[in-house]
Design a protein around this motif. Structure first.
Motif, mmCIF file in Angstrom:
data_model
loop_
_atom_site.group_PDB
_atom_site.id
_atom_site.type_symbol
_atom_site.label_atom_id
_atom_site.label_comp_id
_atom_site.label_asym_id
_atom_site.label_seq_id
_atom_site.Cartn_x
_atom_site.Cartn_y
_atom_site.Cartn_z
ATOM 1 N N GLU A 203 0.974 -1.308 0.077
ATOM 2 C CA GLU A 203 -0.121 0.149 0.009
ATOM 3 C C GLU A 203 0.926 1.152 0.197
ATOM 4 N N LEU A 204 2.019 1.135 0.374
ATOM 5 C CA LEU A 204 3.054 2.235 0.293
ATOM 6 C C LEU A 204 3.040 2.845 -0.990
ATOM 7 N N ARG A 205 3.046 2.147 -2.107
ATOM 8 C CA ARG A 205 2.819 2.495 -3.603
ATOM 9 C C ARG A 205 1.668 3.473 -3.710
ATOM 10 N N GLY A 206 0.449 3.257 -3.024
ATOM 11 C CA GLY A 206 -0.578 4.119 -3.093
ATOM 12 C C GLY A 206 -0.332 5.501 -2.234
ATOM 13 N N VAL A 207 0.482 5.186 -1.338
ATOM 14 C CA VAL A 207 0.966 6.494 -0.511
ATOM 15 C C VAL A 207 1.804 7.332 -1.409
ATOM 16 N N ALA A 208 2.870 6.649 -2.125
ATOM 17 C CA ALA A 208 3.670 7.428 -3.010
ATOM 18 C C ALA A 208 2.765 8.263 -4.023
ATOM 19 N N ASP A 209 2.004 7.373 -4.426
ATOM 20 C CA ASP A 209 0.986 8.130 -5.796
ATOM 21 C C ASP A 209 0.436 9.300 -5.139
ATOM 22 N N ALA A 210 -0.292 8.989 -4.055
ATOM 23 C CA ALA A 210 -1.115 10.144 -3.241
ATOM 24 C C ALA A 210 -0.333 11.465 -3.134
ATOM 25 N N LEU A 211 1.038 11.420 -2.696
ATOM 26 C CA LEU A 211 1.963 12.323 -2.272
ATOM 27 C C LEU A 211 2.298 13.110 -3.793
ATOM 28 N N ALA A 212 2.606 12.214 -4.708
ATOM 29 C CA ALA A 212 2.961 12.925 -6.054
ATOM 30 C C ALA A 212 1.770 13.591 -6.636
ATOM 31 N N ALA A 213 0.428 13.024 -6.483
ATOM 32 C CA ALA A 213 -0.791 13.710 -6.856
ATOM 33 C C ALA A 213 -0.908 15.028 -5.974
ATOM 34 N N MET A 214 -0.752 14.860 -4.755
ATOM 35 C CA MET A 214 -0.909 15.931 -3.589
ATOM 36 C C MET A 214 0.025 17.310 -4.066
ATOM 37 N N PHE A 215 1.278 16.917 -4.457
ATOM 38 C CA PHE A 215 2.041 17.969 -4.909
ATOM 39 C C PHE A 215 1.626 18.661 -6.118
ATOM 40 N N CYS A 216 1.204 18.052 -7.016
ATOM 41 C CA CYS A 216 0.771 18.600 -8.300
ATOM 42 C C CYS A 216 -0.642 19.346 -8.248
ATOM 43 N N SER A 217 -1.428 18.855 -7.264
ATOM 44 C CA SER A 217 -2.719 19.295 -7.132
ATOM 45 C C SER A 217 -2.912 20.829 -7.148
ATOM 46 N N ARG A 218 -3.811 21.261 -7.841
ATOM 47 C CA ARG A 218 -4.053 22.823 -7.936
ATOM 48 C C ARG A 218 -4.208 23.391 -6.443
ATOM 49 N N ASN A 219 -4.527 22.492 -5.462
ATOM 50 C CA ASN A 219 -4.763 22.826 -4.233
ATOM 51 C C ASN A 219 -3.567 22.961 -3.391
ATOM 52 N N SER A 220 -2.200 22.551 -4.054
ATOM 53 C CA SER A 220 -1.186 22.684 -3.155
ATOM 54 C C SER A 220 -0.580 23.970 -3.211
ATOM 55 N N ASP A 221 -0.682 24.721 -2.214
ATOM 56 C CA ASP A 221 -0.245 26.072 -2.117
ATOM 57 C C ASP A 221 0.805 26.169 -1.334
ATOM 58 N N TYR A 222 1.510 27.403 -1.336
ATOM 59 C CA TYR A 222 2.692 27.807 -0.301
ATOM 60 C C TYR A 222 2.362 29.401 -0.341
ATOM 61 N N GLN A 223 1.801 29.509 0.709
ATOM 62 C CA GLN A 223 1.305 31.100 1.315
ATOM 63 C C GLN A 223 0.650 31.615 0.322
ATOM 64 N N GLY A 224 -0.255 31.002 -0.402
ATOM 65 C CA GLY A 224 -1.521 31.378 -1.025
ATOM 66 C C GLY A 224 -1.057 31.241 -2.790
ATOM 67 N N ALA A 225 0.209 30.992 -2.854
ATOM 68 C CA ALA A 225 0.578 30.819 -4.305
ATOM 69 C C ALA A 225 0.773 29.243 -4.547
ATOM 70 N N TRP A 226 0.736 28.783 -6.073
ATOM 71 C CA TRP A 226 0.945 27.510 -6.269
ATOM 72 C C TRP A 226 2.300 27.170 -5.861
ATOM 73 N N LEU A 227 2.471 25.905 -5.171
ATOM 74 C CA LEU A 227 3.652 25.389 -4.806
ATOM 75 C C LEU A 227 4.612 25.094 -5.757
ATOM 76 N N PRO A 228 3.936 24.260 -6.891
ATOM 77 C CA PRO A 228 5.155 23.969 -8.109
ATOM 78 C C PRO A 228 5.517 25.342 -8.806
ATOM 79 N N GLY A 229 4.845 26.170 -8.886
ATOM 80 C CA GLY A 229 5.012 27.552 -9.456
ATOM 81 C C GLY A 229 6.196 28.179 -8.664
ATOM 82 N N VAL A 230 6.149 28.397 -7.315
ATOM 83 C CA VAL A 230 7.051 28.885 -6.319
ATOM 84 C C VAL A 230 8.423 28.337 -6.541
ATOM 85 N N LEU A 231 8.143 26.802 -6.538
ATOM 86 C CA LEU A 231 9.410 25.969 -6.466
ATOM 87 C C LEU A 231 10.056 25.869 -7.870
#
Length: 195
Positions: free
Chosen positions: A36-64
């Motif tokens: 099930e850790l494969r599912g956890v890895a998948d969820a973490l990757a999806a969570m990072f790419c999600s439009r809801n992944s923000d950093y102080q109000g900005a989209w985290l992937p864009g800031v990074l």
């Protein structure tokens, strides 16, 4: 002719065999849970790419992305289990540690089962730069460069088995100083809505 006793014994043997297969042998179900850790890895990757992944109000992937390009880098690896002194890496790590801990608790897996967890983010130029669709017809050309990013999460369990998943998305470098009263200054097509 097989008697009732023989059928009962045969059904118990078959049931025990199925139970052993389902739980990965005599290890109490740990093998199945580790998978099930494969599912956890998948969820973490999806969570990072999600439009809801923000950093102080900005989209985290864009800031990074902005940080990486400013430093002249096209890839970065963040240790998800180790507390980082870098503010953005720390935010990614805290979210990941919380997610891993909750998932391990839910499936009854000891936290020590996760030996290491990293996310590797790679950037590639995205041409042509346009909004929404990446199909054959450009929906709206953007006035700035956009980048493909691939987020690959690898979790290694206590048996040294890697569980990996990757998700891909696109972003533009986001250099805004935040927070900006919690609302984005960019519209859905990449235009500036307000300053």
């Amino acid at each position: 002719m097989v008697g009732t006793g023989h059928r009962l014994i045969a059904s118990r043997i078959i049931e025990e065999y199925r139970r052993t297969l389902a739980f990965g042998g005599a290890n109490g179900g740990q093998m199945v849970r580790r998978r099930e850790l494969r599912g956890v890895a998948d969820a973490l990757a999806a969570m990072f790419c999600s439009r809801n992944s923000d950093y102080q109000g900005a989209w985290l992937p864009g800031v990074l992305c902005h940080r990486m390009l400013t430093a002249g880098r096209r890839s970065i690896t963040i240790d998800l289990l180790d507390a980082s002194s870098d503010e953005i890496e720390s935010v990614v790590g805290v979210r990941a540690r919380d997610h891993i801990a909750r998932h391990c608790e839910r499936i009854g897996l000891a936290p020590a089962t996760v030996r290491s967890a990293v996310i590797r983010v790679n950037l590639e130029e995205r041409e042509p730069s346009r909004s929404r669709s990446d199909g054959p017809v450009a929906v709206t050309p953007l006035d700035r460069a956009t980048w493909w990013f691939t987020a690959t999460v690898t979790i290694v369990d206590d048996s040294n088995r890697p569980h990996t998943s990757a998700h891909r998305g696109w972003c533009w470098p986001d250099s805004r100083k935040l927070p900006i009263d919690g609302r984005s200054i960019w519209g859905p097509l990449g235009e500036i809505v307000r300053v």
